[in-house]
Design a protein around this motif. Structure first.
Motif, mmCIF file in Angstrom:
data_model
loop_
_atom_site.group_PDB
_atom_site.id
_atom_site.type_symbol
_atom_site.label_atom_id
_atom_site.label_comp_id
_atom_site.label_asym_id
_atom_site.label_seq_id
_atom_site.Cartn_x
_atom_site.Cartn_y
_atom_site.Cartn_z
ATOM 1 N N HIS A 29 1.977 12.470 8.318
ATOM 2 C CA HIS A 29 3.037 11.684 8.505
ATOM 3 C C HIS A 29 2.589 9.914 8.441
ATOM 4 N N LEU A 30 1.632 9.663 9.267
ATOM 5 C CA LEU A 30 1.080 8.443 9.394
ATOM 6 C C LEU A 30 1.027 7.823 7.873
ATOM 7 N N THR A 31 0.288 8.419 6.983
ATOM 8 C CA THR A 31 -0.212 7.944 5.589
ATOM 9 C C THR A 31 1.182 7.756 4.809
ATOM 10 N N SER A 32 2.087 8.715 5.148
ATOM 11 C CA SER A 32 3.342 8.586 4.281
ATOM 12 C C SER A 32 4.227 7.416 4.676
ATOM 13 N N ARG A 33 4.008 7.021 5.735
ATOM 14 C CA ARG A 33 4.608 5.486 6.381
ATOM 15 C C ARG A 33 3.985 4.493 5.865
ATOM 16 N N LEU A 34 2.607 4.396 5.823
ATOM 17 C CA LEU A 34 1.614 3.340 5.634
ATOM 18 C C LEU A 34 2.086 3.103 4.010
ATOM 19 N N ARG A 35 1.964 4.160 3.153
ATOM 20 C CA ARG A 35 2.122 3.917 1.640
ATOM 21 C C ARG A 35 3.035 2.696 1.504
ATOM 22 N N ALA A 36 4.130 2.603 2.152
ATOM 23 C CA ALA A 36 5.043 1.377 1.576
ATOM 24 C C ALA A 36 4.538 0.070 2.199
ATOM 25 N N HIS A 37 3.409 -0.017 2.623
ATOM 26 C CA HIS A 37 2.685 -1.376 2.876
ATOM 27 C C HIS A 37 1.536 -1.450 2.426
ATOM 28 N N PHE A 38 0.630 -0.603 1.899
ATOM 29 C CA PHE A 38 -0.563 -0.795 1.549
ATOM 30 C C PHE A 38 -0.904 0.089 0.317
ATOM 31 N N ASP A 39 -1.970 -0.274 -0.576
ATOM 32 C CA ASP A 39 -2.348 0.703 -1.376
ATOM 33 C C ASP A 39 -3.396 1.541 -0.608
ATOM 34 N N LEU A 40 -3.311 2.855 -0.601
ATOM 35 C CA LEU A 40 -3.947 3.615 0.409
ATOM 36 C C LEU A 40 -4.701 4.827 -0.379
ATOM 37 N N ALA A 41 -5.855 5.193 0.198
ATOM 38 C CA ALA A 41 -6.549 6.508 -0.414
ATOM 39 C C ALA A 41 -7.104 7.064 0.784
ATOM 40 N N LEU A 42 -7.173 8.557 0.711
ATOM 41 C CA LEU A 42 -7.811 9.255 2.049
ATOM 42 C C LEU A 42 -9.065 9.725 1.501
ATOM 43 N N CYS A 43 -9.836 10.199 2.554
ATOM 44 C CA CYS A 43 -11.181 10.548 2.202
ATOM 45 C C CYS A 43 -11.682 11.269 3.516
ATOM 46 N N HIS A 44 -12.549 12.071 3.275
ATOM 47 C CA HIS A 44 -13.236 12.779 4.248
ATOM 48 C C HIS A 44 -14.421 11.828 4.967
ATOM 49 N N PRO A 45 -14.621 12.050 6.288
ATOM 50 C CA PRO A 45 -15.453 11.199 7.010
ATOM 51 C C PRO A 45 -16.940 11.180 6.219
ATOM 52 N N LEU A 46 -17.502 12.282 5.592
ATOM 53 C CA LEU A 46 -18.582 12.181 4.671
ATOM 54 C C LEU A 46 -18.571 11.459 3.752
ATOM 55 N N ASP A 47 -17.548 11.095 3.163
ATOM 56 C CA ASP A 47 -17.417 10.158 1.803
ATOM 57 C C ASP A 47 -17.151 8.805 2.177
ATOM 58 N N ALA A 48 -17.007 8.320 3.269
ATOM 59 C CA ALA A 48 -16.596 6.970 3.606
ATOM 60 C C ALA A 48 -17.643 6.093 3.333
ATOM 61 N N ALA A 49 -18.801 6.255 3.426
ATOM 62 C CA ALA A 49 -19.836 5.377 3.115
ATOM 63 C C ALA A 49 -20.036 5.123 1.796
ATOM 64 N N ALA A 50 -19.888 6.205 0.934
ATOM 65 C CA ALA A 50 -20.028 6.126 -0.522
ATOM 66 C C ALA A 50 -18.803 5.170 -1.148
#
Length: 280
Positions: A29-50
């Protein structure tokens, strides 16, 4: 400089299973709303550093407890701090983000928290009780929590756990903030059903209680959840100050309140991603 549309890396574990909550639904729900304002990508916490170097800000949301990947989380923190990466919530949090030591510190400082100690020689500082709660200093989601009789508690208070009296409370209530601004409150009328939540009409005294902890943590930016219980004498006592990745229970809100939260969250993220200083 950030682009006209800030680029956000949104960190979430959509597969995480939590008792009584569906983290994935909240983040969808949150990311569907945020996409109207940001260029957005989702990732798993183990991938965040990379992945995080290519973004204006990293948003840590429903990423689950870090206990299962503590080494990787510590590396992510170290890398973000060294590079000056904007992480939301900021990594300066003094509450659950840094473990449970704050419950000891706040107890010693006289804040209205459930009294907490960690050593057998300090048990006399707690109110006498027939049962005590014993939990790990770096626990989350009630992992490792035990309720033990008074006769056993001294042998468990070895400095690596927290010990609290088992408080008989009327209900638990949570206060949700974006930056320093109160958004809404929810409570569980039945103490046995922690995640069956309803909107709670917070009083001025309730908000004064909750703001003490928001002011103490001094994050400036970010989402925080102040969890409290209503003690037998009618006062509120802090249970937890969640400043890492608090679940928001947005599905328990009426649509108007949910939209107001998303609006406040979006505005905060926009300022944060663009490096707008926190007002003095």
């Amino acid at each position: 400089m950030p682009a006209a549309r800030p680029r956000l890396l949104y960190v979430t574990d959509l597969a995480y299973q939590a008792r009584g909550r569906r983290y994935c639904d909240e983040d969808v729900h949150l990311t569907s709303r945020l996409r109207a304002h940001f260029d957005l990508a989702l990732c798993h916490p183990l991938d965040a550093a990379a992945l995080m170097d290519g973004f204006d800000a990293v948003v840590v949301r429903n990423s689950g407890p870090v206990l299962g990947h503590q080494k990787e989380y510590d590396a992510f923190r170290a890398q973000a701090l060294a590079a000056g990466t904007r992480v939301y919530n900021p990594l300066t949090g003094k509450a659950d983000m840094a473990g449970k030591q704050y419950l000891l510190d706040l107890t010693a400082a006289g804040f209205p928290v459930i009294p907490t100690v960690d050593r057998a020689e300090d048990l006399d500082r707690l109110p006498a009780a027939e049962r005590y709660v014993v939990k790990p200093k770096h626990g989350a989601d009630s992992l490792g929590l035990r309720i033990v009789p008074g006769g056993r508690v001294a042998g468990l208070a070895t400095g690596d756990v927290l010990v609290q009296p088992c408080v008989e409370f009327a209900y638990e209530v949570s206060f949700y903030f974006v930056d320093d601004d109160f958004q809404y409150a929810l409570y569980a009328p039945d103490p046995e059903r922690r995640w069956e939540l309803r909107p709670y009409p917070a009083t001025a005294a309730d908000l004064e209680f909750a703001r003490r902890f928001i002011d103490w943590n001094d994050l400036g930016y970010g989402i925080q959840r102040v969890d409290a219980c209503r003690a037998p004498d009618g006062s509120l006592l802090l249970v937890e100050l969640e400043d890492l990745n608090p679940y928001l229970s947005l599905d328990a809100l009426p649509e108007e309140a949910r939209d107001a939260f998303v609006t406040a969250f979006t505005a905060s993220l926009s300022r944060f991603a663009q490096g707008v200083p926190i007002p003095a």
